[in-house]
Design an enzyme around this catalytic site. Sequence first.
Site, PDB file in Angstrom:
ATOM      1  N   ARG A 127       0.819  -1.229   0.000  1.00  0.00           N
ATOM      2  CA  ARG A 127       0.000   0.000   0.000  1.00  0.00           C
ATOM      3  C   ARG A 127       0.849   1.273   0.000  1.00  0.00           C
ATOM      4  N   LYS A 148       2.209  11.271 -11.136  1.00  0.00           N
ATOM      5  CA  LYS A 148       1.296  10.376 -11.852  1.00  0.00           C
ATOM      6  C   LYS A 148       2.052   9.116 -12.215  1.00  0.00           C
ATOM      7  N   GLU A 190       7.956  17.593 -25.418  1.00  0.00           N
ATOM      8  CA  GLU A 190       7.306  17.930 -24.133  1.00  0.00           C
ATOM      9  C   GLU A 190       7.956  19.171 -23.503  1.00  0.00           C
ATOM     10  N   LYS A 232       6.230  22.384 -15.016  1.00  0.00           N
ATOM     11  CA  LYS A 232       5.486  21.214 -14.531  1.00  0.00           C
ATOM     12  C   LYS A 232       5.260  21.297 -13.026  1.00  0.00           C
ATOM     13  N   GLU A 242      -5.237  16.903 -10.494  1.00  0.00           N
ATOM     14  CA  GLU A 242      -5.901  17.234 -11.753  1.00  0.00           C
ATOM     15  C   GLU A 242      -7.392  17.479 -11.597  1.00  0.00           C
ATOM     16  N   ARG A 246      -4.244  21.403 -13.691  1.00  0.00           N
ATOM     17  CA  ARG A 246      -3.281  20.419 -14.175  1.00  0.00           C
ATOM     18  C   ARG A 246      -3.611  19.914 -15.570  1.00  0.00           C
ATOM     19  N   ASN A 250      -2.073  18.633 -20.599  1.00  0.00           N
ATOM     20  CA  ASN A 250      -2.508  17.707 -21.655  1.00  0.00           C
ATOM     21  C   ASN A 250      -2.576  18.355 -23.030  1.00  0.00           C
ATOM     22  N   HIS A 253      -2.426  16.280 -26.150  1.00  0.00           N
ATOM     23  CA  HIS A 253      -2.476  14.870 -25.762  1.00  0.00           C
ATOM     24  C   HIS A 253      -3.764  14.167 -26.171  1.00  0.00           C
ATOM     25  N   HIS A 257      -2.702  11.006 -27.894  1.00  0.00           N
ATOM     26  CA  HIS A 257      -2.952   9.653 -27.389  1.00  0.00           C
ATOM     27  C   HIS A 257      -3.712   8.814 -28.408  1.00  0.00           C
ATOM     28  N   HIS A 270       5.626   8.884 -28.166  1.00  0.00           N
ATOM     29  CA  HIS A 270       4.705   9.773 -27.464  1.00  0.00           C
ATOM     30  C   HIS A 270       4.961  11.243 -27.821  1.00  0.00           C
TER      31      HIS A 270
HETATM   32  N1  LIG Z   1       3.635  10.016 -15.526  1.00  0.00           N
HETATM   33  C1  LIG Z   1       3.557  11.058 -16.303  1.00  0.00           C
HETATM   34  O1  LIG Z   1       3.196  12.147 -15.885  1.00  0.00           O
HETATM   35  C2  LIG Z   1       3.941  10.894 -17.751  1.00  0.00           C
HETATM   36  C3  LIG Z   1       4.110  12.021 -18.550  1.00  0.00           C
HETATM   37  C4  LIG Z   1       4.528  11.836 -19.867  1.00  0.00           C
HETATM   38  C5  LIG Z   1       4.765  10.558 -20.344  1.00  0.00           C
HETATM   39  N2  LIG Z   1       4.571   9.488 -19.524  1.00  0.00           N
HETATM   40  C6  LIG Z   1       4.851   8.133 -20.004  1.00  0.00           C
HETATM   41  O2  LIG Z   1       6.226   8.053 -20.321  1.00  0.00           O
HETATM   42  C7  LIG Z   1       6.405   7.023 -21.292  1.00  0.00           C
HETATM   43  C8  LIG Z   1       7.315   7.526 -22.351  1.00  0.00           C
HETATM   44  O3  LIG Z   1       8.541   7.885 -21.741  1.00  0.00           O
HETATM   45  P1  LIG Z   1       9.914   7.766 -22.542  1.00  0.00           P
HETATM   46  O4  LIG Z   1       9.756   8.498 -23.818  1.00  0.00           O
HETATM   47  O5  LIG Z   1      10.991   8.148 -21.624  1.00  0.00           O
HETATM   48  O6  LIG Z   1       9.924   6.213 -22.932  1.00  0.00           O
HETATM   49  P2  LIG Z   1      10.847   4.995 -22.526  1.00  0.00           P
HETATM   50  O7  LIG Z   1      10.953   4.865 -21.069  1.00  0.00           O
HETATM   51  O8  LIG Z   1      10.304   3.845 -23.252  1.00  0.00           O
HETATM   52  O9  LIG Z   1      12.277   5.385 -23.124  1.00  0.00           O
HETATM   53  C9  LIG Z   1      12.421   5.511 -24.504  1.00  0.00           C
HETATM   54  C10 LIG Z   1      13.468   4.531 -25.045  1.00  0.00           C
HETATM   55  O10 LIG Z   1      14.764   4.981 -24.677  1.00  0.00           O
HETATM   56  C11 LIG Z   1      15.470   3.977 -23.985  1.00  0.00           C
HETATM   57  N3  LIG Z   1      16.318   4.685 -23.040  1.00  0.00           N
HETATM   58  C12 LIG Z   1      15.939   5.269 -21.890  1.00  0.00           C
HETATM   59  N4  LIG Z   1      16.954   5.964 -21.382  1.00  0.00           N
HETATM   60  C13 LIG Z   1      17.999   5.814 -22.224  1.00  0.00           C
HETATM   61  C14 LIG Z   1      19.316   6.300 -22.228  1.00  0.00           C
HETATM   62  N5  LIG Z   1      19.741   7.139 -21.294  1.00  0.00           N
HETATM   63  N6  LIG Z   1      20.132   5.929 -23.235  1.00  0.00           N
HETATM   64  C15 LIG Z   1      19.682   5.123 -24.223  1.00  0.00           C
HETATM   65  N7  LIG Z   1      18.433   4.649 -24.276  1.00  0.00           N
HETATM   66  C16 LIG Z   1      17.607   4.991 -23.282  1.00  0.00           C
HETATM   67  C17 LIG Z   1      14.410   3.092 -23.417  1.00  0.00           C
HETATM   68  O11 LIG Z   1      14.871   1.791 -23.193  1.00  0.00           O
HETATM   69  C18 LIG Z   1      13.349   3.148 -24.505  1.00  0.00           C
HETATM   70  O12 LIG Z   1      13.688   2.250 -25.510  1.00  0.00           O
HETATM   71  C19 LIG Z   1       5.024   6.669 -21.794  1.00  0.00           C
HETATM   72  O13 LIG Z   1       4.659   5.424 -21.250  1.00  0.00           O
HETATM   73  C20 LIG Z   1       4.137   7.773 -21.261  1.00  0.00           C
HETATM   74  O14 LIG Z   1       2.820   7.339 -20.999  1.00  0.00           O
HETATM   75  C21 LIG Z   1       4.178   9.650 -18.260  1.00  0.00           C
HETATM   76  N1  LIG Z   2      -9.533  -4.150   4.134  1.00  0.00           N
HETATM   77  C1  LIG Z   2      -9.501  -4.499   5.403  1.00  0.00           C
HETATM   78  O1  LIG Z   2      -9.261  -3.675   6.282  1.00  0.00           O
HETATM   79  C2  LIG Z   2      -9.789  -5.927   5.766  1.00  0.00           C
HETATM   80  C3  LIG Z   2     -10.004  -6.277   7.110  1.00  0.00           C
HETATM   81  C4  LIG Z   2     -10.320  -7.588   7.381  1.00  0.00           C
HETATM   82  C5  LIG Z   2     -10.413  -8.532   6.379  1.00  0.00           C
HETATM   83  N2  LIG Z   2     -10.187  -8.148   5.087  1.00  0.00           N
HETATM   84  C6  LIG Z   2     -10.312  -9.095   3.992  1.00  0.00           C
HETATM   85  O2  LIG Z   2     -11.658  -9.547   3.944  1.00  0.00           O
HETATM   86  C7  LIG Z   2     -11.688 -10.841   3.354  1.00  0.00           C
HETATM   87  C8  LIG Z   2     -12.570 -11.714   4.156  1.00  0.00           C
HETATM   88  O3  LIG Z   2     -13.878 -11.142   4.182  1.00  0.00           O
HETATM   89  P1  LIG Z   2     -15.160 -12.040   4.299  1.00  0.00           P
HETATM   90  O4  LIG Z   2     -14.995 -12.945   5.450  1.00  0.00           O
HETATM   91  O5  LIG Z   2     -16.320 -11.140   4.252  1.00  0.00           O
HETATM   92  O6  LIG Z   2     -15.015 -12.964   3.004  1.00  0.00           O
HETATM   93  P2  LIG Z   2     -15.860 -13.109   1.659  1.00  0.00           P
HETATM   94  O7  LIG Z   2     -16.051 -11.825   1.003  1.00  0.00           O
HETATM   95  O8  LIG Z   2     -15.172 -14.172   0.907  1.00  0.00           O
HETATM   96  O9  LIG Z   2     -17.275 -13.645   2.167  1.00  0.00           O
HETATM   97  C9  LIG Z   2     -17.361 -14.905   2.796  1.00  0.00           C
HETATM   98  C10 LIG Z   2     -18.281 -15.855   2.033  1.00  0.00           C
HETATM   99  O10 LIG Z   2     -19.627 -15.467   2.234  1.00  0.00           O
HETATM  100  C11 LIG Z   2     -20.277 -15.245   0.993  1.00  0.00           C
HETATM  101  N3  LIG Z   2     -21.233 -14.202   1.271  1.00  0.00           N
HETATM  102  C12 LIG Z   2     -20.986 -12.872   1.407  1.00  0.00           C
HETATM  103  N4  LIG Z   2     -22.083 -12.233   1.798  1.00  0.00           N
HETATM  104  C13 LIG Z   2     -23.050 -13.171   1.906  1.00  0.00           C
HETATM  105  C14 LIG Z   2     -24.405 -13.119   2.282  1.00  0.00           C
HETATM  106  N5  LIG Z   2     -24.962 -11.969   2.691  1.00  0.00           N
HETATM  107  N6  LIG Z   2     -25.104 -14.253   2.262  1.00  0.00           N
HETATM  108  C15 LIG Z   2     -24.535 -15.426   1.896  1.00  0.00           C
HETATM  109  N7  LIG Z   2     -23.247 -15.535   1.558  1.00  0.00           N
HETATM  110  C16 LIG Z   2     -22.523 -14.405   1.563  1.00  0.00           C
HETATM  111  C17 LIG Z   2     -19.184 -14.962   0.031  1.00  0.00           C
HETATM  112  O11 LIG Z   2     -19.550 -15.262  -1.293  1.00  0.00           O
HETATM  113  C18 LIG Z   2     -18.077 -15.853   0.542  1.00  0.00           C
HETATM  114  O12 LIG Z   2     -18.259 -17.145   0.061  1.00  0.00           O
HETATM  115  C19 LIG Z   2     -10.250 -11.312   3.285  1.00  0.00           C
HETATM  116  O13 LIG Z   2      -9.808 -11.231   1.956  1.00  0.00           O
HETATM  117  C20 LIG Z   2      -9.502 -10.335   4.162  1.00  0.00           C
HETATM  118  O14 LIG Z   2      -8.171 -10.132   3.734  1.00  0.00           O
HETATM  119  C21 LIG Z   2      -9.876  -6.865   4.776  1.00  0.00           C
HETATM  120 ZN   LIG Z   3       2.984  13.636 -22.484  1.00  0.00          ZN
END
Ligand SMILES: NC(=O)c1ccc[n+]([C@@H]2O[C@H](COP(=O)([O-])OP(=O)(O)OC[C@H]3O[C@@H](n4cnc5c(N)ncnc54)[C@H](O)[C@@H]3O)[C@@H](O)[C@H]2O)c1
Ligand SMILES: NC(=O)c1ccc[n+]([C@@H]2O[C@H](COP(=O)([O-])OP(=O)(O)OC[C@H]3O[C@@H](n4cnc5c(N)ncnc54)[C@H](O)[C@@H]3O)[C@@H](O)[C@H]2O)c1
Ligand SMILES: [Zn+2]
Lengths: 369, 369
Positions: A127, A148, A190, A232, A242, A246, A250, A253, A257, A270
Amino acid sequence: MSGGARELTVDLGERSYPIYIGTGLLAELGRKFTDRGFSVKSPVMLVTDSAVEGLYASKAEESLRASGYTVTRAVVPSGEASKSLERLDVLVEEALKAGLDRKSVVIALGGGVVGDLAGFLAASFMRGVKFVQIPTTILAHDSSVGGKVAVNHRLAKNIIGAFHQPEFVLYDLDTLASLPLREVRAGLSEVVKHGLIWEEAFVDWCEENAEQLLSLAPDALGYALYEGCKVKSIVVSRDEKENDLRAILNLGHTIGHALEAVAGYGELLHGEAIAIGMVGSARLAARFGYSPDIAERTERIFRKFGLPVRIPDSCATENVMSAMLHDKKFTEGKMVFVVPTAIGSVEIRSDVSSEWVKEIVDGLREGKS
Amino acid sequence: MSGGARELTVDLGERSYPIYIGTGLLAELGRKFTDRGFSVKSPVMLVTDSAVEGLYASKAEESLRASGYTVTRAVVPSGEASKSLERLDVLVEEALKAGLDRKSVVIALGGGVVGDLAGFLAASFMRGVKFVQIPTTILAHDSSVGGKVAVNHRLAKNIIGAFHQPEFVLYDLDTLASLPLREVRAGLSEVVKHGLIWEEAFVDWCEENAEQLLSLAPDALGYALYEGCKVKSIVVSRDEKENDLRAILNLGHTIGHALEAVAGYGELLHGEAIAIGMVGSARLAARFGYSPDIAERTERIFRKFGLPVRIPDSCATENVMSAMLHDKKFTEGKMVFVVPTAIGSVEIRSDVSSEWVKEIVDGLREGKS
Ligand SMILES: NC(=O)c1ccc[n+]([C@@H]2O[C@H](COP(=O)([O-])OP(=O)(O)OC[C@H]3O[C@@H](n4cnc5c(N)ncnc54)[C@H](O)[C@@H]3O)[C@@H](O)[C@H]2O)c1
Ligand SMILES: NC(=O)c1ccc[n+]([C@@H]2O[C@H](COP(=O)([O-])OP(=O)(O)OC[C@H]3O[C@@H](n4cnc5c(N)ncnc54)[C@H](O)[C@@H]3O)[C@@H](O)[C@H]2O)c1
Ligand SMILES: [Zn+2]
Ligand SMILES: [Zn+2]
């Protein structure tokens, strides 16, 4: 800190973080970890891709080890296909086997693909664990800032993700030397975008320094990446999740895209796709009564950077249109577009008729003006 | 609001939300959506499982449709195996096909499995959409409150997830009538846990009202779930991201999770496993010099609810120990345990020797006292 390094802050309250831009920074990675008090008892995971691994992974790891950290390397295939749930599954397995715990740090060493994927791993493993971005492409000046992170689904790009800010961004300009020219151009697309949405003077500067940038002259490059990251960060600081502002990031884009999806990922990079998209948005501006000079100027700049400004024939208009209608930026069925109002400023319009968009897509063909 | 409904608030600043507990609430779902101003233009996705679908899905959907909402139903197989990345992938596909957008709401109608899975979908789809919990098991009084959502990896439970709080929790006691008795018992295990960590008087009350609870008498059940949710909300309000206090909710879970993993998921229900785990933790308390009465009383209560208090023979001590050492609650290699100091209060100890734990696991066998 090495000479001439620049530093910026992304201002997000207690989640604020620095961006370091300069040469020779990879060797300082371990020191940065120590400065931040990251525990040496928790293993660190360095995620990189198959193209970057051989070039820079050892250097990063050596720096970490010299500062007492235990590092595991996880390598994914180079390319967009690695941004998948399947790849995430493999990384989680590697993280578990390496004994990562809640105090561990995940590092992305690579371009936007590695950044987005490793970032989503960091956002969701136990998480959420700490995350560090080491961008190695020019494009990643954009993707590494702002928190992002995402993977793709076969039906939609970046559809499964999170907002997960890094602890810091370390941008070592030396790593850019190995980038293929096509990737350099695409990344600069960009950079120019950040000028187009925010600061006319920076657009002027980019146009004047295009050759310097394309040849990776360190001074010009450092300045351009600093300015790009600055725009940025300002935008992200004001609207992290966003809700409104923000969305200006785009620019180009929506069409971009769609073009990437229709051409097939990898056919159009891209940065190439959004260059075409930005020309399209600038033409849309003229429809809303803004100066036609915006479109002309936009096109001229991208040509200067050797970027495409026309839609390839492989992308039929109807396919581009239908890809756009699947885009997650369309809330409640309306078409929303970022439209320039001048060079250096944009507005978000939610009243864009799909007819206009279709005409513009149709007009953006080789042979048409 | 129907007569006799109880309401609680999880206090998390701007992410605060209500929990409604009562009978006849499913029919009010649509009204609750309208009250909150959820857009009728964005499709809603109801996620449920194959056992719950036939019982309550139509009722929930009818209420939503009567209020003008468009609902898509997504059904996953009943059981823990649905908490997987593969299942997430399928749900994302269904969400895309149903046209979900950023203003859409994902609803979990089911037990903890559906809640955790649909919650992670809501947390990550488009980087986060709204989420509503409609728990239909007793155990889900715990899982539906607090915002922890996750899927499993084949090597570890709940290892890929997020913190994503719901907009509200709607607990319709009528849905519990169809629960198999074994699930009722297992759910009550977490109810008792909330007493054990926080409030002796509630533990007394549970013990006195065990029969009423096991027969699902509405008054007793409503009160017990209200109290259980109350303890959970107080703890979560004070420490949303589990930096410190929230860890007390893991009473019995360190041993419990290991037992679940070793027995094979489904063999021991979660509530059963942690009942045994809570007995183990109470025995650990005696090692730290607290009264041996704690362990005796803990065991007596769980026996009264028909819950297991001994480790099944199928779980060899060495397997249980090694499963525990993979548990994500072990930061930096030390063993951390929630240990009762009295009935109704616990402490978190990070100095627990694995030798002691091993002895306790060894001693928790049928035939040994
Ligand atoms: N998160 C965001 O805010 C955001 C913004 C814009 C783009 N993106 C994402 O970024 C990706 C594109 O990024 P990119 O253009 O860097 O692509 P990329 O990571 O694929 O890099 C481009 C190519 O260059 C190569 N490469 C990387 N660094 C190198 C280096 N120093 N020397 C030689 N080769 C190198 C990589 O292996 C790849 O083949 C897309 O998936 C796009 O969605 C994200
Ligand atoms: N996110 C958290 O904070 C947190 C905390 C505790 C447990 N969990 C998770 O919860 C899961 C267990 O939850 P659960 O015990 O509710 O399991 P579940 O969702 O699998 O439900 C138990 C069984 O009862 C059935 N069922 C559900 N509601 C029913 C209803 N009203 N009548 C008849 N059958 C019904 C389901 O199909 C299932 O077979 C686990 O994956 C555990 O990791 C998460
Ligand atoms: Zn972009
Ligand atoms: Zn539990």
